[in-house]
Design a protein around this motif. Structure first.
Motif, short mmCIF file in Angstrom:
data_model
loop_
_atom_site.label_atom_id
_atom_site.label_comp_id
_atom_site.label_asym_id
_atom_site.label_seq_id
_atom_site.Cartn_x
_atom_site.Cartn_y
_atom_site.Cartn_z
N THR A 103 88.94 44.19 26.96
CA THR A 103 87.91 43.32 27.54
C THR A 103 88.94 42.28 28.42
O THR A 103 89.90 42.15 28.66
CB THR A 103 87.53 41.86 26.31
OG1 THR A 103 86.75 43.05 25.36
CG2 THR A 103 86.86 40.57 27.23
N THR B 183 83.61 44.35 26.88
CA THR B 183 83.36 43.21 27.26
C THR B 183 83.78 42.59 28.78
O THR B 183 85.14 42.38 28.00
CB THR B 183 82.88 42.07 26.22
OG1 THR B 183 82.34 43.00 25.27
CG2 THR B 183 82.37 41.09 26.89
N SER C 40 80.04 44.41 21.43
CA SER C 40 81.04 44.99 22.47
C SER C 40 79.87 45.50 23.05
O SER C 40 79.00 45.67 23.16
CB SER C 40 81.34 45.99 21.55
OG SER C 40 82.66 45.52 20.95
N TYR C 41 80.38 45.84 24.46
CA TYR C 41 80.13 46.67 25.97
C TYR C 41 78.96 45.47 26.59
O TYR C 41 77.88 46.27 26.62
CB TYR C 41 79.37 47.53 25.23
CG TYR C 41 80.05 48.09 24.41
CD1 TYR C 41 80.66 49.58 24.84
CD2 TYR C 41 79.53 48.84 22.74
CE1 TYR C 41 81.55 50.18 23.89
CE2 TYR C 41 80.03 49.79 21.93
CZ TYR C 41 80.88 50.50 22.70
OH TYR C 41 81.76 51.09 21.88
N VAL C 42 79.67 43.76 26.65
CA VAL C 42 78.49 43.09 26.99
C VAL C 42 79.05 42.75 27.67
O VAL C 42 80.23 42.89 28.26
CB VAL C 42 78.40 41.53 25.70
CG1 VAL C 42 77.78 40.55 26.49
CG2 VAL C 42 77.93 42.11 24.67
N ASP C 43 78.26 42.41 29.05
CA ASP C 43 78.69 42.07 30.52
C ASP C 43 78.01 41.01 31.20
O ASP C 43 76.94 40.63 30.98
CB ASP C 43 78.04 43.64 31.46
CG ASP C 43 78.42 43.03 32.63
OD1 ASP C 43 78.95 42.22 33.19
OD2 ASP C 43 77.51 43.77 34.04
N ASP D 2 74.90 43.45 20.99
CA ASP D 2 76.05 44.90 21.29
C ASP D 2 75.24 45.02 22.48
O ASP D 2 74.25 45.36 22.81
CB ASP D 2 76.59 46.17 21.13
CG ASP D 2 77.64 45.54 19.61
OD1 ASP D 2 77.63 44.14 20.04
OD2 ASP D 2 77.61 46.00 18.97
N ARG E 76 73.31 41.90 28.54
CA ARG E 76 73.87 41.96 30.11
C ARG E 76 73.06 40.84 30.10
O ARG E 76 71.96 40.52 29.87
CB ARG E 76 73.39 43.20 30.64
CG ARG E 76 74.81 43.35 32.46
CD ARG E 76 73.92 44.34 32.58
NE ARG E 76 73.38 44.98 33.58
CZ ARG E 76 73.06 44.33 34.77
NH1 ARG E 76 74.17 43.79 35.36
NH2 ARG E 76 72.26 44.57 35.51
#
Lengths: 416, 185
Positions: free
Chosen positions: B67, B97, B112-115, B130, B133
Motif C-alpha cells: 500500500t 491500495t 484491496s486494489y483501491v486507487d 475492493d 477508484r
C-alpha cells in the motif's frame, strides 16, 4: 501531442462496421475463436442483483416487484443524491452537553427511537416531513418509501416503457455485432424512430435535471423555458430508494463461450476471467530520449512534436503468456505522419513468474542488448519484454497523429 | 523490531520492506500495523493515537501490503458518539491500495486494489470495497459505501462508471512495480 495512448481493436464480423479502439484493460479474449472481444462483441447475461449501498444480494424474482431498488434501508438524499443514514434521536439518555441539533448527525446517534433519515453530505433530514419523516423502527424504511412511490404510479409507467423497448432489442441479440445499439452502451446508439417514445420520457427529465444541476444562480433556472417542472419537483422532495446494481456474465457473441463469470460469493473475484491483458502483449509507446533523436528533432517548449520533423519512438512490449511469442508488425493505416517500422519477425520470451522473483540472474542472462544506435527495429530483449524503435515523420500541418500497426500472431492493431 | 537504515537522513526501511519517510508524522506507532512493503512518503500524517477508548490495548490502524501513502496525505480513524459515548473506530486499509497526495482519509474500511486519487476527501465511516477508484479531487460524504469495481467522481462523489474486470490484475501490477521502482531519495 507527445503523449501517446495505445489502443487495441477487436476484429468485428461485420464488414460494415470498422469497430472502435479500446484500451487493453477493457477488452476480452476468446480462446475458442482466438480473437479479441470488445464491449460490443460480447453478450451480457444478468447473473445477480445487489444493492451498491448495503451490498446485499436481491433475489432475481423480487427485482421486478421492487422496481430494481433496494428494499432494505438504503435511500438517497433528495437534495444531493448521496446515501442517507438512519439516525436514532431518542432522548432516553439525558445529556445536556449534546444539543438536539447534533443528534440528527449520523456520528452522534443514540440508537433509540424515534428514528430519522439524515444526509451526511448536505445536512438534510426527514424531519421536514413532520410525522411522516419520523420512524419507530430503524429497519424497513425502504418499504415505507416504496409505498409512497406506488401512490404516484409514475414509476410503473416508466418501467413499462423501458421494458418494451429493451425486449425488442434483446430479441435480436444474435446479431450483436451489427446492432449499433447495445443495452449497456447507449453512447453508441443511433436513434431511430422507435426510440422516440422512450427518449421523450427519459430525455426531457434528464434535460430538466441538467438545467438544475448546471445552474449557477437563480437567473439560469428562470431563463430555461420549463423551470422547475412538476415531476422533477416531486422527485426532489422525497428520498429515493437506491437502485440495484447488476452483475453480468459475459459471453463471446460469435461462439457463445463464457468470457467473464462472476463469483456469486465474492464481489471481487471471477470464476472465469478471460481478459485481454492475460493473452495479449501489453504495449507502451513513448518518445525516445533526446540523445537518440535525429538532429533538429527537438520538442517545442511545451513538449509537443514539431511538424516536418522525424522523431524516434520507443515501444515496450511485454508478453503475459507462459510461451514465447513471435511478433511481426506492419503499418496498416496512418494519418498526419509517415511511420517507418521494422517489419521483420522477432520473438518475445515467455513470462516466468517464479524466475521473475527468485532469479534476477536468470533474467540478466536472457538480456540481449542488440543495438543502442538503431532508430528502427529491435533494440533490447530481456525476460518477457522487448524494446523496439520506430520512426515517425510528422507532416507540416498535422494536428493529431494516428498510426495503426497490424500484428500477426497476436491479432492486435495499435493506434498511437 | 530492529530497523535497518539505508538512507539515514531521509528514509527508514524495516525488515518487512516498509519504507517510511522520516518527514512523515506517525502518531503512536504502537497502535499501527503495517503488513510489509508499505511506502509512507514525506509529510504523511497517520493518527495512530486516536484509538478506541479504554485501557485495553487496541489497534487504531491496519495497513495492508504494497500500500502506498503518497505525499502529505492524512489518515485518521473515524469517530462518533454512539449511545452517549464518544469513541474512535479502527481503520483497515487493504493490500495494493494507493492513497493520493494531499488526500484526507477518515474511512472505516478501505478494501484491496483501491486507487484514491490526489486531493480527495473521504468522510467518516466511508466503506470503500475492493477494486474501486476515486478520481482526483473527489469528496465522498460520510457513511457512503463505494461498491467494488466502481469509479467515483465529483463533489459529492457519485458513481460515474464501472471498472473492467482486469482492474485487479492491473492495479496489483502497478502498485508492485511502483514499490519495486521506488527510490528512497
Amino acid at each position: 501531442m507527445a503523449s501517446v495512448s495505445v489502443l487495441y481493436q477487436s476484429k468485428l464480423r461485420s464488414a460494415l462496421d470498422k469497430g472502435e479502439f479500446y484500451p487493453l484493460s477493457h477488452l476480452y479474449f476468446c480462446e475458442e475463436c482466438d480473437a479479441i472481444r470488445c464491449p460490443r462483441t460480447i453478450i451480457l447475461d444478468a447473473v445477480m442483483h445487489y444493492c451498491p449501498n448495503c451490498l446485499f444480494e436481491v433475489p432475481t424474482a423480487s427485482v421486478k416487484s421492487q422496481r430494481n431498488r433496494c428494499m432494505r434501508n438504503c435511500s438517497s438524499c433528495p437534495l444531493c443524491q448521496s446515501s442517507l443514514s438512519t439516525v436514532g434521536t431518542g432522548t432516553s439518555i439525558d445529556d445536556p452537553n449534546i444539543s438536539l441539533d447534533k443528534l440528527t448527525e449520523a456520528e452522534s446517534s443514540r440508537a433509540d427511537p424515534p428514528f430519522l433519515l439524515s444526509c451526511g453530505c448536505c445536512g438534510w433530514n426527514s424531519r421536514c416531513f413532520g410525522e411522516r419523516g419520523v420512524f419507530d423502527k430503524p429497519t424497513g424504511i425502504g418499504a415505507l418509501i416504496a409505498r409512497g412511490d406506488e401512490k404516484e404510479g409514475r414509476a410503473n409507467e416508466e418501467f413499462e416503457h423501458v421494458r418494451s423497448k429493451f425486449e425488442s432489442l434483446l430479441s435480436v441479440d444474435g446479431f450483436v455485432d451489427d446492432v449499433a445499439f447495445h443495452p449497456l452502451y447507449p453512447a453508441h446508439a443511433t436513434p431511430d424512430t422507435s426510440d422516440r417514445q422512450l427518449e421523450s420520457l427519459a430525455e426531457t427529465e434528464f434535460d430538466k435535471l441538467n438545467i438544475l444541476r448546471n445552474a449557477t444562480d437563480l437567473h439560469d433556472i428562470h431563463n430555461s423555458s420549463n423551470s422547475y417542472p412538476s415531476s422533477i419537483y416531486k422527485h426532489l422532495q422525497t428520498p429515493q430508494r437506491i437502485k440495484l446494481v447488476t452483475k453480468y456474465s459475459k459471453r463471446c457473441a460469435t461462439c457463445r463461450h463464457i468470457l467473464i463469470k462472476p463469483d456469486t460469493k465474492s464481489h471481487t473475484k471471477h470464476k472465469i476471467k478471460m481478459t485481454a491483458n492475460n493473452y495479449l502483449p501489453a504495449i507502451n509507446a513513448r518518445i525516445a530520449r533526446m540523445a537518440l533523436q535525429p538532429t533538429g528533432s527537438r520538442l517545442t517548449s511545451n513538449g509537443e512534436l514539431r511538424g516536418g520533423r522525424v522523431y524516434v519512438f520507443e515501444m515496450h512490449t511485454v508478453n503475459p503468456l507462459y510461451d514465447a511469442m513471435k511478433i511481426r508488425m506492419k503499418v496498416v493505416h496512418q494519418s498526419g505522419c509517415k511511420a517507418r517500422i521494422d517489419e521483420g519477425e522477432y520473438e518475445i520470451g515467455a513470462f516466468n513468474d517464479v524466475m521473475e522473483f527468485e532469479e534476477e540472474a536468470w533474467v540478466q542472462s536472457q538480456a540481449r542488448r542488440i543495438s543502442e544506435a538503431k532508430s528502427v527495429g529491435l533494440v533490447e530483449s530481456k525476460g518477457n519484454w522487448t524494446n523496439s524503435m520506430f520512426e515517425l515523420g510528422v507532416y507540416q500541418d498535422a494536428k493529431r497523429l494516428e498510426v495503426s500497426f497490424g500484428k500477426e500472431k497476436v491479432y492486435a492493431d495499435e493506434k498511437v | 523490531m530492529t530497523t535497518r537504515f539505508k538512507n539515514d537522513s531521509l528514509w527508514i526501511e524495516t525488515d518487512t520492506g516498509n519504507r517510511i519517510s522520516r518527514k512523515a508524522t506517525i502518531c503512536a506507532p504502537v497502535n499501527i500495523v503495517l503488513s510489509g512493503n508499505v511506502i509512507i512518503k514525506a509529510d504523511v500524517i497517520i493518527r495512530g493515537d486516536l484509538k478506541r477508548a479504554g485501557p485495553s490495548p487496541s489497534i487504531a490502524m491496519n495497513i495492508g501490503k504494497y500500500t502506498i501513502l503518497d505525499e502529505a496525505c492524512v489518515v485518521r480513524p473515524a469517530y462518533k458518539t454512539y449511545k452517549g459515548t464518544f469513541s474512535y473506530y479502527p481503520m483497515k486499509i487493504g493490500d495494493y491500495t494507493s492513497i493520493g497526495a494531499h488526500s484526507v482519509l477518515e474511512a472505516a474500511a478501505v478494501g484491496s486494489y483501491v486507487d484514491i486519487g490526489r486531493g480527495c476527501v473521504v468522510g467518516r465511516f466511508v466503506v470503500i470495497k475492493d477494486c474501486a477508484r476515486l478520481t482526483p479531487g473527489s469528496v465522498v460524504p460520510p457513511n457512503t459505501v463505494i461498491p467494488p469495481y466502481a469509479l467515483f467522481s465529483g463533489c459529492p462523489a457519485t458513481q460515474i462508471d464501472t471498472l473492467p474486470e482486469s482492474t485487479l490484475d492491473n492495479v496489483q501490477q502497478a502498485t508492485t512495480s511502483a514499490y519495486n521502482d521506488f527510490k528512497m531519495t
